[in-house]
Design an enzyme around this catalytic site. Structure first.
Site, PDB file in Angstrom:
ATOM      1  N   HIS A 171      -4.261   4.937   6.775  1.00 33.22           N
ATOM      2  CA  HIS A 171      -3.856   4.503   5.421  1.00 33.22           C
ATOM      3  C   HIS A 171      -4.608   3.221   5.053  1.00 33.22           C
ATOM      4  CE1 HIS A 171      -1.279   3.132   2.206  1.00 33.22           C
ATOM      5  NE2 HIS A 171      -0.286   3.939   2.466  1.00 33.22           N
ATOM      6  N   GLU A 273      -7.336   6.910   1.722  1.00 31.45           N
ATOM      7  CA  GLU A 273      -6.772   7.199   3.044  1.00 31.45           C
ATOM      8  C   GLU A 273      -7.260   8.547   3.572  1.00 31.45           C
ATOM      9  OE1 GLU A 273      -2.475   6.936   2.467  1.00 31.45           O
ATOM     10  OE2 GLU A 273      -2.810   5.591   0.776  1.00 31.45           O
TER      11      GLU A 273
HETATM   12  C1  BG6 Z   1       0.787   5.852  -0.030  1.00 35.16           C
HETATM   13  C2  BG6 Z   1       1.695   6.880  -0.628  1.00 35.16           C
HETATM   14  O1  BG6 Z   1      -0.029   6.436   0.904  1.00 35.16           O
HETATM   15  O2  BG6 Z   1       1.576   4.839   0.580  1.00 35.16           O
HETATM   16  C3  BG6 Z   1       2.587   6.213  -1.646  1.00 35.16           C
HETATM   17  O3  BG6 Z   1       0.930   7.919  -1.213  1.00 35.16           O
HETATM   18  C4  BG6 Z   1       3.353   5.067  -0.995  1.00 35.16           C
HETATM   19  O4  BG6 Z   1       3.488   7.163  -2.201  1.00 35.16           O
HETATM   20  C5  BG6 Z   1       2.360   4.118  -0.331  1.00 35.16           C
HETATM   21  O5  BG6 Z   1       4.104   4.374  -1.978  1.00 35.16           O
HETATM   22  C6  BG6 Z   1       3.002   2.947   0.388  1.00 35.16           C
HETATM   23  O6  BG6 Z   1       3.963   3.382   1.294  1.00 35.16           O
HETATM   24  P1  BG6 Z   1       4.783   2.345   2.139  1.00 35.16           P
HETATM   25  O7  BG6 Z   1       5.802   3.147   2.906  1.00 35.16           O
HETATM   26  O8  BG6 Z   1       3.828   1.643   3.052  1.00 35.16           O
HETATM   27  O9  BG6 Z   1       5.427   1.398   1.156  1.00 35.16           O
END
Ligand code: BG6
Length: 301
Positions: A171, A273
């Site tokens: 990510h 990502e």
């Molecule tokens: C992204 C998702 O990869 O991560 C989003 O597609 C999400 O929907 C974002 O809001 C952040 O997620 P988190 O759990 O780290 O707040």
């Protein structure tokens, strides 16, 4: 803590190139310095938080508001989402984005290659705790190579007696000069799930630009380029073993709603990502192995 840190230092430090240290909130970090780039890796979450080629700006965004706590994910860098993405394929899995970003990984090895790059191998294996959240046996390796490029490879092995299915994402949060002027190339012609607007599959006909909250899961195996005219650079993202690329920027309201993200930070970042999620979740037979790799490099425009 100090004892195990000392033991890790003794085993893995490479003078002038690799130093194991106590990082933020006393979490263990690996500081890497090569001829071509510097990087930082936290054992917490198996998390790369910093990558900076020599003479350039940092490539990875990290929030000033990020938690650095054993039970919280780090906001920025490269969280490892595993064994599910978001709340999973049935939308009912917790914690969000899986447990890999919340657990301490084991440092298995650090090696210097003949070209001067440093290769760190982190491991996460199933145990009593993970089986409560996901009742299977697995071994997940995270191979991080710091050289001219940053290469990250998730290597998953099914050590259970039954088939298993998992989702995964590297990510990656990138620093950009201004999201309004940032474009992402390489996605024209791909279909995507628009999680903000329709919740349906849409065809991408254009370069990706940003005018509001963006949260999309693209079906693509190709190379992406983040074009950043403000910083005068292109970030090139290549990948293998991945059928999806997620593109995300929270924009104003969602940024405000996230306690571990600064209200004004959203114009300076974008997530692109490398992933396998939803219908592209990976099925592994007993003994089966799957590798997903992404490499990041920077060029002047
Ligand atoms: C992204 C998702 O990869 O991560 C989003 O597609 C999400 O929907 C974002 O809001 C952040 O997620 P988190 O759990 O780290 O707040």
């Amino acid at each position: 803590m100090t004892d195990s840190l000392d033991a890790l230092k003794q085993q893995f430090d490479i003078p002038g190139k690799v130093a194991i240290k106590a990082g933020k909130a006393n979490l263990t970090v690996i500081k890497i310095k090569t001829e071509h780039a510097n990087a930082t890796v936290y054992l917490h979450g198996g998390h790369v938080t910093h990558f900076q080629p020599v003479g350039r700006k940092p490539v990875l965004f990290i929030s000033d508001k990020s938690d650095f706590l054993p039970d919280k994910p780090i906001r920025g860098g490269v969280p490892v989402c595993f064994p599910w993405f978001g709340q999973g394929r049935q939308n009912n899995s917790n914690p969000p984005h899986g447990f890999a970003r919340l657990l301490p990984w084991t440092l298995a090895s650090i090696d210097e290659e003949s070209d001067g790059s440093i290769v760190v191998l982190l491991m996460l294996k199933s145990d009593q705790h993970t089986r409560k959240l996901w009742p299977v046996d697995f071994e997940l390796g995270h191979r991080i190579t710091v050289g001219k490029q940053l290469t990250m490879s998730l290597e998953m092995r099914n050590t259970s007696n039954d088939d298993l299915t998992f989702e995964e994402a590297l990510h990656t949060y990138f620093v950009v000069g201004d999201i309004h002027r940032t474009t992402v190339h390489g996605l024209q012609g791909a279909s995507y799930l628009d999680k903000v607007k329709t919740g349906k599959q849409v065809q991408e006909d254009e370069l990706v630009t940003f005018t509001g909250e963006t949260d999309r899961v693209y079906n693509t195996t190709g190379t992406m380029v983040i074009d950043d005219p403000v910083f005068g650079r292109k970030i090139i993202i290549t990948k293998a073993g991945s059928n999806n690329t997620v593109v995300w920027n929270p924009w104003i309201a969602k940024a405000k709603a996230m306690p571990d993200f600064g209200d004004q930070e959203w114009p300076g970042m974008v997530c692109v990502e490398t992933a396998n999620v939803k219908d592209d979740a990976i099925v592994l037979q007993p003994g089966g192995r799957h590798v997903m790799t992404t490499s990041l490099s920077v060029e002047s425009r």
